[in-house]
Enzyme design. Structure first.
Site, mmCIF file in Angstrom:
data_model
loop_
_atom_site.group_PDB
_atom_site.id
_atom_site.type_symbol
_atom_site.label_atom_id
_atom_site.label_comp_id
_atom_site.label_asym_id
_atom_site.label_seq_id
_atom_site.Cartn_x
_atom_site.Cartn_y
_atom_site.Cartn_z
ATOM 1 C CB THR A 13 -0.925 -0.011 1.245
ATOM 2 O OG1 THR A 13 -1.644 -1.236 1.237
ATOM 3 C CG2 THR A 13 -1.890 1.145 1.239
ATOM 4 C CB VAL A 14 3.180 2.749 2.512
ATOM 5 C CG1 VAL A 14 3.999 4.031 2.621
ATOM 6 C CG2 VAL A 14 2.097 2.726 3.586
ATOM 7 C CE LYS A 104 3.342 1.687 11.797
ATOM 8 N NZ LYS A 104 1.984 2.016 11.533
ATOM 9 C CD GLU A 128 7.329 14.018 8.762
ATOM 10 O OE1 GLU A 128 8.196 14.887 8.881
ATOM 11 O OE2 GLU A 128 6.433 13.847 9.613
ATOM 12 C CB VAL A 131 4.842 9.717 13.978
ATOM 13 C CG1 VAL A 131 3.812 10.216 14.997
ATOM 14 C CG2 VAL A 131 5.918 8.908 14.673
ATOM 15 N N GLY A 133 1.141 9.393 9.564
ATOM 16 C CA GLY A 133 0.922 9.245 8.114
ATOM 17 C C GLY A 133 1.394 10.466 7.345
ATOM 18 N N GLY A 186 -7.915 -0.708 4.565
ATOM 19 C CA GLY A 186 -6.469 -0.763 4.340
ATOM 20 C C GLY A 186 -5.624 0.101 5.254
ATOM 21 C CG ASP A 200 0.344 1.826 15.042
ATOM 22 O OD1 ASP A 200 1.302 1.534 14.307
ATOM 23 O OD2 ASP A 200 -0.353 2.844 14.890
ATOM 24 C CE LYS A 204 1.546 5.233 14.004
ATOM 25 N NZ LYS A 204 0.155 5.039 13.630
HETATM 26 N N1 HSE Z 1 -2.381 1.196 11.473
HETATM 27 C C1 HSE Z 1 -2.050 2.580 11.521
HETATM 28 C C2 HSE Z 1 -3.336 3.350 11.821
HETATM 29 C C3 HSE Z 1 -1.446 3.005 10.201
HETATM 30 O O1 HSE Z 1 -4.419 2.749 11.812
HETATM 31 O O2 HSE Z 1 -3.265 4.523 12.096
HETATM 32 C C4 HSE Z 1 -0.538 4.177 10.260
HETATM 33 O O3 HSE Z 1 0.541 4.023 11.118
#
Ligand code: HSE
Length: 439
Positions: A13-14, A104, A128, A131, A133, A186, A200, A204
């Site tokens: 995706t990214v 991250k 960058e 954290v 997006g 996604g 997650d 961050k």
């Molecule tokens: N899984 C993370 C979220 C993606 O839902 O924010 C971005 O780090």
């Protein structure tokens, strides 16, 4: 015109978003930088061909072909997870490549190893996209807020958890159902427990605290509680009290020690963070010179995260072209100025609380509960009992004034051991509000 060659590892995706941004914005990037940013190669074991419009980019299976290519200046790692991402990054650095990553989990746990290796080879590591997006949060801390002592960090940093809590609040949709939707969109992690259990967000927070305070912060320093135990009934009670439940990362800087916590929090509904919806992130800093700063935007997604990755590629390329590599230290402070972190013990935290106690509906129960709270120095602000279940179990909801975490832990251990309280009490911290502080 000079060309900077980029090699990309991971076309998910990214990764594909980053490639699209580089291609779509090529002309604009040239006008902004004065050089060409060329996506020379992409490595991905799962992809058999790149979309037709990437006609100048070579697809390879083996990441080694990227980090050993003498023409490549910058290696972009977008496969996520710890291994093999860590090895790829260290190998790229060993081969004298600059690195950009959105990883991250890796930066928060192996960052020091990676930054030391990069310093030894005089290359840069950009992160960058790790954290917030697409939100330029790292650059804000490193550059825009450089003149400040950061007094606090508070934010919604996981779009999946925020999306779930919002849908549960606004539409009454159950937790599991919303999680499935978030995964389909996604933005959830490969393992969604990272999103819903606060891991997650903690990754961050480690990164932001390290950069904000110039302290070495470890994942184990963060107290982490997720949202999987939040019941729709708590969301309803929160609404009755004028709050919304948000998964917040919070760090207050007390000078010689700093708070480090991620947990569901009741936020007054008029507060800016209460109104951050869907997959959006909001990160609030308080600086001693600037005051309050709120950064808001899409915290995940293909193109927003690609935008942040390319911003790092641009920064590093400019430094290469201008012989100014490491012009800004990766972690905002000079490497020899990063001090060991000193974390405020969680027991010392003071804030107002919400308790949902499951208690038998019979005379005298409330006075027993109030007595235990009173004996532990906890002052009650309001009590609600919803429903009537003679002899059965009812939720007794108590909102307190500011109390210490240690006295709350003691009181709840006592309450939960009573025969009149057959289920474990739910405890949610309330965001500190001036009016709630006791004299
Ligand atoms: N899984 C993370 C979220 C993606 O839902 O924010 C971005 O780090």
């Amino acid at each position: 015109m000079r060309t900077i060659n980029v090699g990309l590892i991971g076309f998910g995706t990214v990764g594909s978003g980053t490639a699209e941004v580089l291609l779509q914005q090529a002309a604009r990037l040239e006008r902004r930088t004065g050089f060409q940013l060329r996506l020379k190669s992409v490595a991905d074991i799962y992809v058999d061909r790149l979309p037709d419009h990437f006609k100048d980019t070579r697809l390879v299976k083996d990441a080694k072909q990227i980090f050993t290519d003498p023409e490549i200046d910058i290696v972009v790692e977008l496969i996520g997870g710890i291994e093999p991402a860590r090895t790829f990054i260290l190998e790229a650095i060993k081969h004298g490549k600059h690195v950009v990553t959105a990883n991250k989990a890796l930066i928060s746990q192996y960052g020091m190893e990676i930054f030391q290796a990069a310093a030894a080879k005089n290359v840069e590591v950009g992160f960058e996209a790790s954290v917030g997006g697409g939100i330029p949060v790292i650059k804000s801390l490193k550059e825009g807020l450089a003149a400040n002592r950061i007094l606090s960090i508070m934010g919604i940093m996981n779009g999946t958890a925020n999306y779930i809590l919002n849908k549960m609040t606004d539409e009454g949709v159950p937790f599991q159902e919303v999680l499935k939707e978030a995964q389909a969109k996604g933005f959830a992690e490969a393992d969604p427990t990272y999103d819903v259990e606060g891991i997650d967000t903690a990754h961050k927070l480690v990164i932001l605290m390290t950069m904000a305070y110039g302290m070495e912060i470890k994942l184990s320093d963060i107290t982490i509680e997720g949202i999987s135990n939040i019941d729709p009934i708590d969301i309803d009670f929160a609404r009755d009290f004028g709050f919304r439940i948000k998964l917040l990362a919070i760090s207050n800087n007390h000078g010689d020690h700093v708070e480090a916590r991620v947990h569901p929090t009741m936020v007054p509904e008029h507060h800016m963070l209460a109104n951050i919806g869907g997959a959006y992130n909001g990160i609030h800093f308080q600086g001693d010179m600037v005051g309050n700063v709120l950064l808001y935007g899409l915290g995940a997604g293909k193109m927003p995260t690609g935008s942040a990755v390319v911003a790092d590629v641009v920064d590093i390329s400019r430094n290469i072209v201008n012989n100014a590599v490491n012009r800004v230290p990766s972690l905002s402070y000079l490497p020899d100025q990063i001090k060991p972190g000193r974390i405020t013990p969680m027991e010392d935290l003071r804030c107002p609380f919400y308790f949902r106690i499951s208690a038998l509906d019979k005379p005298g129960v409330l006075s027993t509960l109030a007595g235990i709270l009173g004996n532990n120095g906890i002052c009650i602000k309001s009590v609600i009992q919803k429903g009537r279940q003679k002899g059965g179990v009812v939720p007794v909801v108590i909102r307190t004034y500011e109390a210490s975490e240690s006295s709350v832990q003691k009181a709840l251990a006592e309450i939960d051991s009573l025969d009149i309280c057959p289920e474990k009490t739910v405890k949610i911290r309330i965001l500190q509000d001036e009016q709630d502080s006791q004299a």
